[in-house]
Write an enzyme that holds these catalytic residues in place. Structure first.
Site, PDB file in Angstrom:
ATOM      1  N   THR A 168      42.151  19.681  27.604  1.00  0.00           N
ATOM      2  CA  THR A 168      41.761  19.117  26.314  1.00  0.00           C
ATOM      3  C   THR A 168      42.252  17.667  26.244  1.00  0.00           C
ATOM      4  OG1 THR A 168      42.018  21.314  25.346  1.00  0.00           O
ATOM      5  CG2 THR A 168      41.943  19.459  23.812  1.00  0.00           C
ATOM      6  N   GLY A 204      40.480  19.918  44.591  1.00  0.00           N
ATOM      7  CA  GLY A 204      41.307  20.655  43.633  1.00  0.00           C
ATOM      8  C   GLY A 204      41.805  21.937  44.255  1.00  0.00           C
ATOM      9  N   CYS A 236      42.707  28.295  29.634  1.00  0.00           N
ATOM     10  CA  CYS A 236      41.271  28.116  29.401  1.00  0.00           C
ATOM     11  C   CYS A 236      40.709  28.537  28.051  1.00  0.00           C
ATOM     12  CB  CYS A 236      40.491  28.799  30.518  1.00  0.00           C
ATOM     13  SG  CYS A 236      40.769  27.948  32.077  1.00  0.00           S
ATOM     14  N   PHE A 237      41.112  29.690  27.514  1.00  0.00           N
ATOM     15  CA  PHE A 237      40.436  30.171  26.299  1.00  0.00           C
ATOM     16  C   PHE A 237      40.466  29.120  25.185  1.00  0.00           C
ATOM     17  CE2 PHE A 237      40.754  35.074  26.978  1.00  0.00           C
ATOM     18  CZ  PHE A 237      39.698  34.995  27.847  1.00  0.00           C
ATOM     19  N   PHE A 259      51.662  33.897  30.968  1.00  0.00           N
ATOM     20  CA  PHE A 259      50.707  34.186  29.886  1.00  0.00           C
ATOM     21  C   PHE A 259      50.078  35.565  30.005  1.00  0.00           C
ATOM     22  CE2 PHE A 259      46.212  33.850  31.225  1.00  0.00           C
ATOM     23  CZ  PHE A 259      46.340  33.363  32.519  1.00  0.00           C
TER      24      PHE A 259
HETATM   25  P1  NAD Z   1      44.698  23.387  38.219  1.00  0.00           P
HETATM   26  O1  NAD Z   1      45.341  22.378  37.354  1.00  0.00           O
HETATM   27  O2  NAD Z   1      45.494  24.571  38.685  1.00  0.00           O
HETATM   28  O3  NAD Z   1      44.113  22.678  39.536  1.00  0.00           O
HETATM   29  C1  NAD Z   1      43.401  21.484  39.519  1.00  0.00           C
HETATM   30  C2  NAD Z   1      43.847  20.643  40.712  1.00  0.00           C
HETATM   31  O4  NAD Z   1      42.972  19.523  40.837  1.00  0.00           O
HETATM   32  C3  NAD Z   1      45.268  20.068  40.603  1.00  0.00           C
HETATM   33  O5  NAD Z   1      46.060  20.528  41.673  1.00  0.00           O
HETATM   34  C4  NAD Z   1      45.055  18.528  40.635  1.00  0.00           C
HETATM   35  O6  NAD Z   1      46.074  17.857  41.331  1.00  0.00           O
HETATM   36  C5  NAD Z   1      43.734  18.430  41.364  1.00  0.00           C
HETATM   37  N1  NAD Z   1      43.017  17.165  41.121  1.00  0.00           N
HETATM   38  C6  NAD Z   1      42.715  16.572  39.942  1.00  0.00           C
HETATM   39  N2  NAD Z   1      41.986  15.452  40.157  1.00  0.00           N
HETATM   40  C7  NAD Z   1      41.825  15.318  41.487  1.00  0.00           C
HETATM   41  C8  NAD Z   1      41.158  14.374  42.325  1.00  0.00           C
HETATM   42  N3  NAD Z   1      40.487  13.337  41.806  1.00  0.00           N
HETATM   43  N4  NAD Z   1      41.220  14.565  43.657  1.00  0.00           N
HETATM   44  C9  NAD Z   1      41.884  15.614  44.200  1.00  0.00           C
HETATM   45  N5  NAD Z   1      42.512  16.542  43.458  1.00  0.00           N
HETATM   46  C10 NAD Z   1      42.490  16.402  42.116  1.00  0.00           C
HETATM   47  O7  NAD Z   1      43.400  23.884  37.428  1.00  0.00           O
HETATM   48  P2  NAD Z   1      42.653  25.294  37.579  1.00  0.00           P
HETATM   49  O8  NAD Z   1      43.347  26.331  36.760  1.00  0.00           O
HETATM   50  O9  NAD Z   1      42.379  25.559  39.022  1.00  0.00           O
HETATM   51  O10 NAD Z   1      41.287  24.969  36.829  1.00  0.00           O
HETATM   52  C11 NAD Z   1      40.309  24.133  37.394  1.00  0.00           C
HETATM   53  C12 NAD Z   1      39.028  24.277  36.606  1.00  0.00           C
HETATM   54  O11 NAD Z   1      38.543  25.615  36.716  1.00  0.00           O
HETATM   55  C13 NAD Z   1      39.150  23.995  35.114  1.00  0.00           C
HETATM   56  O12 NAD Z   1      37.972  23.375  34.676  1.00  0.00           O
HETATM   57  C14 NAD Z   1      39.239  25.378  34.499  1.00  0.00           C
HETATM   58  O13 NAD Z   1      38.740  25.420  33.186  1.00  0.00           O
HETATM   59  C15 NAD Z   1      38.354  26.190  35.414  1.00  0.00           C
HETATM   60  N6  NAD Z   1      38.676  27.629  35.496  1.00  0.00           N
HETATM   61  C16 NAD Z   1      39.974  28.033  35.597  1.00  0.00           C
HETATM   62  C17 NAD Z   1      40.260  29.388  35.734  1.00  0.00           C
HETATM   63  C18 NAD Z   1      41.671  29.885  35.852  1.00  0.00           C
HETATM   64  O14 NAD Z   1      41.849  31.082  35.854  1.00  0.00           O
HETATM   65  N7  NAD Z   1      42.670  29.044  35.974  1.00  0.00           N
HETATM   66  C19 NAD Z   1      39.212  30.311  35.812  1.00  0.00           C
HETATM   67  C20 NAD Z   1      37.899  29.850  35.723  1.00  0.00           C
HETATM   68  C21 NAD Z   1      37.639  28.495  35.576  1.00  0.00           C
HETATM   69  C1  UGA Z   2      39.985  34.239  31.388  1.00  0.00           C
HETATM   70  C2  UGA Z   2      38.703  35.035  31.580  1.00  0.00           C
HETATM   71  O1  UGA Z   2      39.019  36.429  31.498  1.00  0.00           O
HETATM   72  C3  UGA Z   2      38.063  34.711  32.936  1.00  0.00           C
HETATM   73  O2  UGA Z   2      36.824  35.402  33.058  1.00  0.00           O
HETATM   74  C4  UGA Z   2      37.821  33.198  33.019  1.00  0.00           C
HETATM   75  O3  UGA Z   2      37.295  32.864  34.283  1.00  0.00           O
HETATM   76  C5  UGA Z   2      39.136  32.471  32.824  1.00  0.00           C
HETATM   77  O4  UGA Z   2      39.696  32.850  31.531  1.00  0.00           O
HETATM   78  C6  UGA Z   2      38.978  30.990  32.790  1.00  0.00           C
HETATM   79  O5  UGA Z   2      37.917  30.479  32.538  1.00  0.00           O
HETATM   80  O6  UGA Z   2      40.029  30.392  32.998  1.00  0.00           O
HETATM   81  P1  UGA Z   2      42.488  34.455  32.243  1.00  0.00           P
HETATM   82  O7  UGA Z   2      42.773  33.500  31.144  1.00  0.00           O
HETATM   83  O8  UGA Z   2      42.999  34.162  33.595  1.00  0.00           O
HETATM   84  O9  UGA Z   2      40.914  34.649  32.391  1.00  0.00           O
HETATM   85  O10 UGA Z   2      43.055  35.906  31.849  1.00  0.00           O
HETATM   86  P2  UGA Z   2      42.572  37.002  30.790  1.00  0.00           P
HETATM   87  O11 UGA Z   2      42.720  38.327  31.409  1.00  0.00           O
HETATM   88  O12 UGA Z   2      41.265  36.692  30.205  1.00  0.00           O
HETATM   89  O13 UGA Z   2      43.686  36.886  29.657  1.00  0.00           O
HETATM   90  C7  UGA Z   2      43.750  35.758  28.810  1.00  0.00           C
HETATM   91  C8  UGA Z   2      44.796  36.015  27.730  1.00  0.00           C
HETATM   92  O14 UGA Z   2      44.351  37.010  26.813  1.00  0.00           O
HETATM   93  C9  UGA Z   2      46.133  36.521  28.274  1.00  0.00           C
HETATM   94  O15 UGA Z   2      47.188  35.933  27.563  1.00  0.00           O
HETATM   95  C10 UGA Z   2      46.054  38.011  28.009  1.00  0.00           C
HETATM   96  O16 UGA Z   2      47.323  38.611  27.903  1.00  0.00           O
HETATM   97  C11 UGA Z   2      45.311  38.035  26.682  1.00  0.00           C
HETATM   98  N1  UGA Z   2      44.614  39.300  26.405  1.00  0.00           N
HETATM   99  C12 UGA Z   2      43.642  39.738  27.250  1.00  0.00           C
HETATM  100  C13 UGA Z   2      44.942  40.033  25.271  1.00  0.00           C
HETATM  101  O17 UGA Z   2      45.825  39.641  24.480  1.00  0.00           O
HETATM  102  N2  UGA Z   2      44.260  41.192  25.016  1.00  0.00           N
HETATM  103  C14 UGA Z   2      43.283  41.659  25.830  1.00  0.00           C
HETATM  104  O18 UGA Z   2      42.696  42.733  25.541  1.00  0.00           O
HETATM  105  C15 UGA Z   2      42.965  40.907  26.981  1.00  0.00           C
END
Ligand code: NAD
Ligand code: UGA
Length: 464
Positions: free
Chosen positions: A95, A10, A277-278, A339
């Site tokens: 989801t 990923g 994510c949220f 976002f």
């Molecule tokens: P993303 O969609 O940006 O990246 C996931 C990648 O995985 C994609 O590029 C997809 O092509 C690849 N993929 C899927 N299945 C695959 C497979 N079988 N083999 C190889 N590649 C494959 O997603 P993301 O935002 O990086 O999130 C990944 C996970 O991390 C989620 O569970 C999310 O909840 C969690 N997370 C995200 C954030 C964030 O800020 N985006 C922060 C913390 C945790």
């Molecule tokens: C959030 C968490 O902050 C990370 O710790 C977590 O790893 C991540 O989700 C995840 O699991 O994906 P992210 O969604 O990247 O990170 O960004 P945030 O800074 O949390 O903002 C989320 C949303 O809330 C944005 O739309 C932001 O504008 C909004 N927000 C944030 C508000 O409206 N008010 C605030 O006070 C803070």
């Protein structure tokens, strides 16, 4: 166990930045990030590091430093799995959009595919790390798949959730509040935990590396996101009451934030939280609670989402009402589509839902976002399936500057808190707009007094 090679499945918003920082901080470890999406991998390998697929402040220079040295991006998933000591699973967990748990449960099909691929390819013992955010007890399913390979290979499953926020990913990875690692209490489990701790200890203080059992680690990630989102819905709920009573939500947030038990972070009222994510993680939490029969727990957390949806709807309704109850054929400029600031990610951005509601009222939207392309704006709207792609194309356009987006507009709506919006020549923007010129500050980032002095009718969130 001495880790020499890491594979990450990923190359998205988590896999890409996380592995880049590991590679920078651990030059003795070879890190390969693999993905099925060849286009994404091509972009990660683009000669010009400014073209990597994810915009994060500070990321491109670290990629430039480590790529080709001990950081590699590839589509050869099997080779990377075969060679690695540790495999991070960092794939998407959206989801579910079908079947049991539709619109609530996490879709684990990508996770299961990874587990099956690891089971098929691995010829030596491996540590498999859940980096993706997963429902509590997912490790059980992964373990079951891996333990039935019948080829004698031993797997240890660790949970190591990621807490980075987009826009500050590099900073969060370099200076994390904590690293959480969950593993089995068995000697083999403890050995695997120690191996992963040793990787992070290359740049993170040991007292910030927390080790727990697997289930605590998995559930802590969902809990952290639920608590963070809950704070936003709480302050947004107060913003509506502020508008009725004449209190100012910014002042209320400041007043409560100075209580050290409450703290001042995550109290910014807004048009509503977005991001991938949220919402997904809270829905998942609600689904898990329901599946254990914990209906009060489920209802409690579901309210965070209900409030967020209400806030987005309230914002678009306010625009329509203020513009004399009709926006038909009126031009509304959107400043921001991502976002949040400092990212090109638009997943679940409030802007998409506000635009959709206004287009239903036949408004014309002109978007400017410093990091989001016109094709992305269109595909985000098309994804909602509210109308045909041609109808969306007719209703929304993307411009290359805020000044052109605002020209002849009846109203400006601020959807993302990009810093540059505060630096604009607002008198020039005002002069180019239809009068009366309205501004709907969905992020409370602009100076109400200055804008009113220029002549704007100003509407913020939770301020009169
Ligand atoms: P993303 O969609 O940006 O990246 C996931 C990648 O995985 C994609 O590029 C997809 O092509 C690849 N993929 C899927 N299945 C695959 C497979 N079988 N083999 C190889 N590649 C494959 O997603 P993301 O935002 O990086 O999130 C990944 C996970 O991390 C989620 O569970 C999310 O909840 C969690 N997370 C995200 C954030 C964030 O800020 N985006 C922060 C913390 C945790
Ligand atoms: C959030 C968490 O902050 C990370 O710790 C977590 O790893 C991540 O989700 C995840 O699991 O994906 P992210 O969604 O990247 O990170 O960004 P945030 O800074 O949390 O903002 C989320 C949303 O809330 C944005 O739309 C932001 O504008 C909004 N927000 C944030 C508000 O409206 N008010 C605030 O006070 C803070």
């Amino acid at each position: 166990m001495n880790i020499k090679k890491i594979c990450c499945i990923g190359a998205g918003y988590v896999g890409g930045p996380t592995m880049t920082v590991i590679a920078q901080k651990c030059p003795h470890i070879e890190v390969t990030v693999v993905d099925l999406n060849a286009e994404r991998i091509l972009a990660w390998n683009d000669e010009n590091v400014e073209n990597i697929p994810i915009y994060e402040p500070g990321l491109s220079s670290i990629v430039a430093e480590a790529r080709g040295r001990n950081l590699f991006f590839s589509t050869d998933v099997e080779k990377a799995i075969d060679e690695a000591d540790i495999i991070f699973i960092s794939v998407n967990t959206p989801t579910k959009t079908y079947g049991k748990g539709k619109n609530m449960a996490a879709d684990l099909k990508y996770i299961e595919l990874c587990a099956r691929q690891i089971a098929k390819v691995a010829k030596s013992d491996k540590i498999v790390v859940e980096k993706s955010t997963l429902p509590v007890r997912t490790a059980e399913a992964i373990k079951s798949i891996l333990d039935h390979t019948g080829n004698g290979v031993q797997f240890q499953i660790l949970s190591n959730p990621e807490f980075l926020a987009e826009g500050t990913a590099v900073e969060d990875l370099l200076h994390p509040d904590r690293i959480l690692i969950g593993g089995d209490r068995t000697p083999e489990g403890q050995e695997a935990i120690a191996a992963l701790v040793a990787v992070y200890a290359n740049w993170v203080d040991r007292d910030k590396i927390l080790t727990t059992n697997v289930w605590s680690s998995e559930l802590s990630k969902l809990t952290a996101n639920a608590f963070l989102a809950q704070r936003i819905s709480s302050i947004n709920a107060m913003s509506e009451l502020c508008e009725k009573t004449g209190a100012d939500v910014n002042e209320v947030a400041r007043a409560i934030g100075m209580d050290s038990r409450i703290g001042n972070k995550f109290l910014k009222a807004s048009v509503g939280f977005g991001g991938s994510c949220f919402q997904k993680d809270i829905l998942n939490l609600v689904y898990i609670a329901k599946s254990y029969g914990l209906h009060e727990v489920a209802d409690y957390w579901e309210q965070v989402i209900i409030m967020n949806d209400h806030q987005k709807r309230r914002f678009s309704n306010k625009i329509v009402q203020t513009l004399y109850n009709t926006v038909a054929d009126k031009k509304i400029a959107f400043l921001g589509w991502a976002f949040k600031k400092d990212t090109n990610d638009t997943r679940e951005s409030a802007a998409i839902y506000v635009a959709d509601a206004l287009i239903n009222e036949q408004a014309k939207i002109a978007v400017f976002d410093p990091k989001v392309s016109e094709s992305k704006v269109l595909s985000d709207l098309n994804y909602l399936q509210s109308r045909s792609s041609d109808e969306n194309k007719d209703a929304i356009s993307s411009l290359d500057s805020a000044y052109s987006a605002c020209k002849n507009a009846h109203a400006v709506a601020v959807l993302t808190e990009w810093d540059e919006f505060k630096e604009y020549d607002w008198t020039k923007i005002y002069e180019s707009m239809q009068k009366p010129a309205f501004i709907f500050d969905g992020r409370n980032i602009l100076d109400k007094q200055i804008l009113e002095k220029i002549g704007f009718v100003y509407c913020g969130i939770g301020v009169l």
